[in-house]
Design a protein around this motif. Structure first.
Motif, short mmCIF file in Angstrom:
data_model
loop_
_atom_site.label_atom_id
_atom_site.label_comp_id
_atom_site.label_asym_id
_atom_site.label_seq_id
_atom_site.Cartn_x
_atom_site.Cartn_y
_atom_site.Cartn_z
N LEU A 163 13.43 1.45 1.22
CA LEU A 163 14.23 0.78 0.19
C LEU A 163 13.36 0.32 -0.98
CD1 LEU A 163 16.77 -1.39 2.22
CD2 LEU A 163 17.27 0.60 0.80
N GLN A 164 12.20 -0.25 -0.65
CA GLN A 164 11.27 -0.67 -1.71
C GLN A 164 10.89 0.51 -2.59
OE1 GLN A 164 7.83 -2.45 0.20
NE2 GLN A 164 8.51 -4.51 -0.34
N ALA A 165 10.45 1.57 -1.96
CA ALA A 165 9.99 2.74 -2.72
C ALA A 165 11.12 3.33 -3.55
CB ALA A 165 9.42 3.79 -1.77
N THR A 166 12.31 3.42 -2.96
CA THR A 166 13.45 3.97 -3.69
C THR A 166 13.81 3.10 -4.89
OG1 THR A 166 14.29 4.95 -1.66
CG2 THR A 166 15.86 4.71 -3.47
N THR A 167 13.85 1.80 -4.68
CA THR A 167 14.17 0.88 -5.78
C THR A 167 13.08 0.94 -6.85
OG1 THR A 167 15.35 -0.55 -4.25
CG2 THR A 167 14.74 -1.50 -6.38
N ASN A 168 11.83 0.92 -6.43
CA ASN A 168 10.73 0.99 -7.39
C ASN A 168 10.80 2.27 -8.22
OD1 ASN A 168 9.71 -1.43 -6.44
ND2 ASN A 168 8.10 -0.50 -5.23
N THR A 213 0.83 -1.20 0.00
CA THR A 213 0.00 0.00 0.00
C THR A 213 0.86 1.25 0.00
OG1 THR A 213 -1.73 -1.17 1.20
CG2 THR A 213 -1.82 1.23 1.24
N ASN A 214 1.93 1.21 0.75
CA ASN A 214 2.79 2.38 0.88
C ASN A 214 3.76 2.56 -0.28
OD1 ASN A 214 1.62 3.01 3.30
ND2 ASN A 214 3.19 2.01 4.54
N THR A 215 4.25 1.47 -0.85
CA THR A 215 5.33 1.57 -1.83
C THR A 215 4.94 1.18 -3.25
OG1 THR A 215 6.12 -0.69 -1.45
CG2 THR A 215 7.05 1.06 -0.07
N GLY A 216 3.81 0.55 -3.42
CA GLY A 216 3.40 0.14 -4.76
C GLY A 216 4.08 -1.14 -5.20
N CYS A 217 4.20 -1.29 -6.50
CA CYS A 217 4.79 -2.50 -7.05
C CYS A 217 6.11 -2.16 -7.73
CB CYS A 217 3.82 -3.14 -8.04
SG CYS A 217 3.44 -2.06 -9.45
N GLY A 218 6.86 -3.19 -8.09
CA GLY A 218 8.13 -3.01 -8.77
C GLY A 218 9.18 -3.93 -8.21
N LEU A 219 10.41 -3.76 -8.66
CA LEU A 219 11.52 -4.62 -8.26
C LEU A 219 11.76 -4.56 -6.76
CD1 LEU A 219 13.80 -6.51 -9.14
CD2 LEU A 219 15.23 -4.49 -9.50
N GLY A 220 11.67 -3.37 -6.16
CA GLY A 220 11.86 -3.25 -4.71
C GLY A 220 10.85 -4.05 -3.93
#
Length: 156
Positions: free
Chosen positions: A50-55, A26-33
């Motif tokens: 880290l998830q959000a930054t990587t995404n 919910t907070n970071t969305g989807c993607g590689l992170g």
């Protein structure tokens, strides 16, 4: 600067326990992170960062959204557009004939797939018929051009 970063990281780690499980997506969305730190970020703000930054920085989130990969789901509109593309590709000849006539089952389906309000359907079909040469610009016109031309005609 080091003290500031260290303080921020400690603060993030300590405050991470306040989040309920499952909030990372919910907070970071989807993607590689999201894929890399999948089970670590739910209760940890540092890993969510880290998830959000990587995404956001690796450019994969946009690809994931459009392709349905990296824990992303393509928007419903994307799937709807693909169905429209397939329909037009498979029915180009019939669609051309029926737009020229201003009526027909293929045209009815096409108009419905475009999301035209049923009360505006007849007027829309008449507009397409009146602009046939702007939609089917040559005998070599391709599906994407037809759809783009219909959208252009509709806007005018």
């Amino acid at each position: 600067m080091k003290k500031l970063l260290t303080g921020l990281m400690v603060s993030l780690l300590l405050s991470g326990t306040a989040f309920a499980a499952g909030e990372a997506r919910t907070n970071t969305g989807c993607g590689l992170g999201t894929v890399l730190w999948e089970n670590k970020a739910d209760d940890n703000v540092f890993f969510q960062a880290l998830q959000a930054t990587t995404n956001g920085s690796s450019g994969n989130q946009t690809f994931g959204i459009s392709s349905g990969t990296s824990e992303c789901k393509p928007p419903a509109k994307s799937a709807q557009n693909e169905r429209l593309n397939q329909f037009v590709r498979a029915n180009m000849d019939n669609l051309a004939k029926e737009i020229a006539m201003g009526k027909g089952e293929t045209l009815d389906t096409f108009v419905e797939m475009l999301g035209v309000d049923p009360s505006q359907s007849d007027a829309f079909k008449a507009k397409l018929q009146a602009n046939f040469t702007n939609i089917f610009t040559s005998d070599k016109v391709v599906m994407a051009e037809v759809i783009d031309n219909v959208v252009t005609v509709d806007k005018n």
